[in-house]
Design a protein around this motif. Structure first.
Motif, mmCIF file in Angstrom:
data_model
loop_
_atom_site.group_PDB
_atom_site.id
_atom_site.type_symbol
_atom_site.label_atom_id
_atom_site.label_comp_id
_atom_site.label_asym_id
_atom_site.label_seq_id
_atom_site.Cartn_x
_atom_site.Cartn_y
_atom_site.Cartn_z
ATOM 1 N N ALA A 1 1.539 5.601 -7.384
ATOM 2 C CA ALA A 1 0.327 5.717 -8.192
ATOM 3 C C ALA A 1 -0.817 6.423 -7.474
ATOM 4 C CB ALA A 1 -0.122 4.334 -8.654
ATOM 5 N N GLY A 2 -0.628 6.792 -6.215
ATOM 6 C CA GLY A 2 -1.632 7.601 -5.537
ATOM 7 C C GLY A 2 -2.722 6.851 -4.799
ATOM 8 N N PHE A 3 -2.769 5.531 -4.932
ATOM 9 C CA PHE A 3 -3.826 4.762 -4.265
ATOM 10 C C PHE A 3 -3.241 3.523 -3.585
ATOM 11 C CE2 PHE A 3 -5.774 6.779 -8.049
ATOM 12 C CZ PHE A 3 -6.619 7.662 -7.390
ATOM 13 N N PRO A 4 -3.905 3.050 -2.516
ATOM 14 C CA PRO A 4 -3.295 2.004 -1.696
ATOM 15 C C PRO A 4 -3.465 0.561 -2.162
ATOM 16 C CG PRO A 4 -5.286 2.847 -0.642
ATOM 17 C CD PRO A 4 -5.080 3.668 -1.864
ATOM 18 N N SER B 1 0.829 -1.218 0.000
ATOM 19 C CA SER B 1 0.000 0.000 0.000
ATOM 20 C C SER B 1 0.852 1.251 0.000
ATOM 21 C CB SER B 1 -0.907 0.034 1.230
ATOM 22 O OG SER B 1 -1.868 -0.976 1.133
ATOM 23 N N SER C 1 0.886 3.740 -3.117
ATOM 24 C CA SER C 1 0.417 5.106 -2.827
ATOM 25 C C SER C 1 1.407 6.152 -3.312
ATOM 26 C CB SER C 1 0.171 5.300 -1.324
ATOM 27 O OG SER C 1 -0.947 4.559 -0.907
#
Lengths: 565, 435
Positions: free
Chosen positions: B307-310, B300, B304
């Protein structure tokens, strides 16, 4: 690799060059006297400056990533797919590491320091710095609430404190000593805070005043390249300027060990508040600027606010709790054993809000009221005051009273009533912009080969598509903002990495850290204490704490022989 | 000759103990000290090659056949590059370095990448999006906590050294007498082995945790409960627990899959985080998930920052898109969207719901793992990997997001590479195929 940047208007105020039409010669990643047979790039009619240097920006590490994890909504912005050169990107106030590198580079920046590295999380910070392309990098190691530092200082064992700080910089691959709400973040371990320089830190026989003074003494005894980098107590509190002034007073007793300040007052805007309630919240930028003007031991960075949605993050845990209780927005907290207490919460600076309007004015007032641009650095404390993407706007405001007036007219009337910004005519010229975006930062950090274009300097250069001869920035401030948003060329280490605002080559920069030597016997003694702390109080083994060099891109140790024995 | 490796990090669970001693004799692990029984077994199993995958294999005419690594990589790259919507799954039991290559591979392929948190603490992450995250590192618990609550978690079985290293038994700076200075509370649907150690055990009715948390919040915030019991817990017990929480000086709520995978799911965690936020008006209180796989947190973290997401990221648009329920592995599988799968360090055939597995069986699967599993048995390409933390170095994040450097104590079996190298080779080949 050889390169000539021909016929640009060069601004290199550190070397007394202010808009002269000249050529910049580059060979093997350095600025040189002259080269022959090199590729030439015509820069006529354009503005040439040294590569930008970021001194205080939260771009990597635990709390930055906690913010990313907490705010998926932020990553629906600024999206772009993978290209043949670049990775896919997203994010605004908490951009991905790749975007961070590309975006700084597009604005002409070639170096960036991340604002706070908690020692236990240092490996995380370096993993992220590893994934930030395009820039030379460094990190400021937080020590203002460190148990061993506090113990050594309260016991008056300053040499031990020095040796420990030197070890901590080496172990964390950090570049400088940072302090955040000294004593307050430790108090936050019990849900408390300190509110004045003379409050006692719970369970530790020490006050914020003693910690700050102690850290400055450590810094000067070690003769580190940068000064202490201080986020003082009471950030964001109404009327906090008295705490700030008292803090600045402490520099009087400290003798600098190098040709530089002994304290960087960071994100000064957040520490220049007057009034006694949010109802009569006002600017005290004049008092703070006066203190900086009358001292040769102080510099500041702005911590400018720009209107919009952002994410606040700092190793000042109590402050983030306080802010999230004001807004009711989601809040993350991340206390770190024996060291610090970061927190994160989103925030919106609104033009309609009297408080936001005054905050916006204060940052600009500070930059305009401090007389010497050598003492001022343009920052937004990214992303606390605003994301770094807003820098070109701030450059335009500094250069144009008219552009400031236009904003001021839109704001809540408190911004006019409770600040003096409207009465300031000063407008920055290109040289001053050069100082506050690169040269002052490089000086403050002690980076001798950055922030200027003299022979021997790093071949980090920004070429902006604007003609300083024919442009009147006071009137054409929109053109200024456009030009500073995307360079015509960014040269990093002698290579063209950005052309016409597009990344054309991805490079990974160097990672700078400080290796300060102290006496062997002293170090052995201190390591015994460190070992005891790890055996008793930490939850990782000492052997697993120091960051291995494998995490750093092109590691470069700045060696200092401190003379501390 | 016997060599002792000290300060070794155990790459089994999210407790990530880093005080392990491993004796190596003649290139094999002879003895393991300080680790729990699970961790010890993991270390010892590394040297028992009969349990390992040792040769790359490719399925031909229905049977897996040993091939060279080059052939296996080629086949894997062809399958993945030829797929329209590949799913890249697993990742929690390997290093951040492998995860990082996997993320770039997903980006190049325009595929979906997800990890095991999709079926464990994914709901915790979704709750963080809603409510934030009020936490700390485990040393804060060790040094300060006087109230420790485990809710829907049984560390005595799942994280055997959690209580002794971090929460109850260690002597801390402000808790010099160790467990005598702390109170242990367990909330669970049955009296677990952890509950047997607790000063207070609260038995909640299955599936009614949300109600109990809400009742606690009401009492903490000064309201009187109008009913005699909530979720099978008496009003007196709720009031007593609320009072314990408000009056402690440093409280911590550890929660497990009893909260994340029971009815309410992310809403349970959202409510629990809000409870902790409420408690911070009165005292110091934090919350922490009991993460399972040793580097589930690392995935995560890396995803994160890159790519900005977990988790559950879909790269089909060329950039990252995240929408749990749409882009999560089981949803993508059960809608029948995928046409190929890469599985790294995981065994979804054993652990996923039947409708997901049925669809998995219809598509080519590339599996990279250290030992045979039901997933490698049905895969079309199987590539053995060295064990991170035993045979190769790397990075892993503890459940409190503290990053540690995994150590290498023995050589991998001959010819076996790390999954980082295997993935890099696949990535390079995929890039060539995709042009």
């Amino acid at each position: 690799m050889k390169l000539v940047l021909k016929n640009g208007y060069v601004y290199d105020p550190a070397n007394g060059v202010n808009g002269e039409k000249m050529d910049i010669f580059i060979e093997n990643g350095k600025i040189v006297e002259e080269v022959s047979g090199a590729k030439e790039i015509d820069c006529s009619g354009m503005l040439v400056m040294p590569g930008g240097v970021e001194i205080h920006s939260h771009i990597a590490g635990g709390k930055v990533n906690t913010a990313r994890l907490m705010r998926p909504e932020d990553h629906l912005r600024n999206v772009a797919p993978r290209t043949s050169v670049t990775r896919s990107v997203c994010g605004y106030s908490t951009p991905s590491t790749f975007l961070t590198g590309y975006a700084y580079s597009k604005m002409g920046y070639t170096t960036a320091f991340t604002a706070a590295l908690p020692p236990l999380m240092a490996r995380h910070t370096h993993e992220e710095l590893h994934d930030i392309p395009m820039l030379d990098k460094g990190a400021l190691t937080v020590m203002g609430n460190n148990w061993l530092i506090m113990h050594y200082l309260s016991e008056g064992r300053i040499e031990h404190a020095c040796a420990y700080a030197a070890w901590l910089l080496r172990a964390t691959k950090g570049y400088a000593i940072k302090a955040v709400n000294p004593g307050g973040s430790e108090a936050w371990g019990w849900g408390r805070d300190v509110r004045s320089l003379d409050d006692r830190v719970p369970h530790f026989d020490i006050t914020p005043r003693e910690i700050i003074r102690g850290l400055m003494e450590i810094n000067e005894r070690l003769s580190l390249p940068h000064s202490v980098h201080l986020h003082p107590n009471n950030l964001g509190r109404v009327g906090n300027f008295t705490t700030t002034l008292e803090t600045l007073e402490l520099t009087r007793d400290v003798k600098p060990s190098r040709e530089r300040q002994v304290l960087q007052l960071t994100h000064a805007q957040f520490h220049s508040y007057g009034g006694d309630s949010w109802r009569n919240f006002s600017s005290e930028a004049e008092s703070i600027a006066k203190a900086v003007n009358s001292s040769d031991r102080l510099v500041l960075d702005m911590g400018q606010v720009v209107f919009g949605d952002t994410t606040t993050m700092t190793a000042d845990g109590p402050m983030e709790y306080y802010l999230s209780s004001l807004t009711g927005l989601k809040w993350a907290n991340k206390d770190i054993e024996l060291e610090t207490a970061p927190g994160v919460t989103p925030f919106v600076y609104s033009e309609k809000s009297p408080v936001s309007g005054v905050q916006w004015a204060i940052g600009l007032e500070l930059a305009l009221l401090v007389e010497s641009p050598e003492k001022v650095m343009l920052t937004t404390d990214h992303p606390n005051g605003a994301p770094f993407f807003t820098y070109p706007k701030i450059v335009a405001w500094l250069m144009s009273a008219k552009s400031r007036e236009e904003v001021l007219e839109r704001l809540h009337r408190a911004a006019q009533k409770n600040t003096v910004l409207g009465s300031i005519d000063r407008e920055y010229g290109w040289s001053e912009i050069c100082w506050v975006t690169r040269t002052a930062q490089a000086r403050s950090l002690g980076l001798e080969s950055k922030g200027h274009l003299g022979v021997g300097a790093d071949a980090d250069v920004a070429v902006y598509r604007i003609d300083p001869e024919s442009t009147d920035p006071a009137r054409d401030y929109e053109a200024v903002e456009r030009a500073f948003s995307a360079t015509a060329l960014t040269v990093k280490g002698g290579e063209v990495v950005v052309r016409d605002g597009e990344v054309v080559k991805v490079v990974s920069g160097r990672t700078l850290y400080v290796d300060a030597g102290v006496g062997e016997e002293l170090e052995r003694e201190v390591l015994k204490d460190v070992d005891y702390y790890f055996k008793r109080f930490y939850t990782v083994n000492l052997a697993n704490y120091p960051v291995q060099e494998v995490y750093l891109t092109s590691p470069e140790a700045v060696k200092v022989d401190s003379g501390v024995r | 000759m016997r060599v002792t490796h000290r300060d070794v990090v155990c790459s089994f669970c999210g407790t990530l103990c880093d005080d392990i001693e491993v004796d190596v004799e003649d290139g094999r692990i002879a003895e393991v000290r300080h680790a729990c029984r699970i961790g010890t077994t993991k270390f010892l199993s590394a040297s028992r090659h009969e349990h390992r995958l040792l040769k790359p294999m490719v399925r031909e005419n229905g049977r897996l056949k040993e091939v060279s690594l080059e052939e296996a990589v080629e086949r894997a790259a062809e399958i993945l590059a030829g797929a329209q919507r590949p799913l890249l799954y697993g990742w929690s039991s390997t290093s951040c370095e492998a995860q990082s290559v996997g993320i770039e591979l997903a980006e190049v392929l325009g595929g979906v990448i997800d990890n095991t948190s999709t079926v464990c603490h994914g709901p915790s992450t979704i709750a963080v999006h809603e409510a934030g995250f009020i936490s700390c590192t485990l040393g804060e618990v060790k040094n300060r906590a006087d109230l420790v609550i485990y809710w829907g978690a049984n560390p005595m079985h799942a994280h055997p050294r959690h209580l002794s290293r971090y929460s109850i038994y260690p002597r801390g700076y402000f808790r010099e007498r160790g467990h005598q200075d702390r109170t242990l509370v367990v909330v669970d649907v049955r009296r677990t082995d952890t509950a047997r150690l607790a000063q207070k055990f609260v038995r909640v009715q299955p599936g009614r945790d949300y109600e109990l948390i809400s009742a606690l919040r009401a009492v903490v915030n000064g309201r009187k409960l109008p009913m005699d019991e909530v979720a099978g817990v008496s009003r007196e017990d709720i009031e007593e627990l609320a009072e314990m929480m408000k009056s402690c000086s440093f409280g911590v709520l550890f929660f497990g899959m009893g909260l994340t995978q029971s009815p309410g799911r992310h809403r349970n965690i959202d409510n629990a985080i809000c409870l902790v936020r409420d408690l911070n008006t009165y005292t110091k209180f934090v919350i922490m998930p009991m993460r399972g796989h040793y580097n589930v947190v690392g995935f995560s973290e890396v995803l994160s920052w890159q790519a900005g997401f977990p988790f559950a990221v879909d790269f089909s648009k060329g950039y990252a898109w995240y929408n749990p329920g749409e882009t999560t592995a089981n949803d993508v599988l059960q809608r029948g969207e995928c046409d190929a799968m890469l599985v790294v360090a995981s065994d979804p055939v054993s652990n996923f719901p039947k409708p997901s597995v049925e669809n998995m069986l219809k598509m080519p699967i590339v599996a990279i793992d250290v030992h045979p599993t039901p997933t490698t048995m049905v895969a079309d390409v199987v590539i053995p990997a060295a064990i991170a933390g035993i045979e190769v170095e790397g990075t892993a994040y503890r459940m409190d997001v503290v990053p540690l450097r995994l150590r290498k104590v023995v050589e991998p079996p001959e010819g076996v590479l790390s999954d980082v190298e295997v993935l890099q080779r696949i990535l390079e080949r995929v890039k060539e195929i995709k042009g």
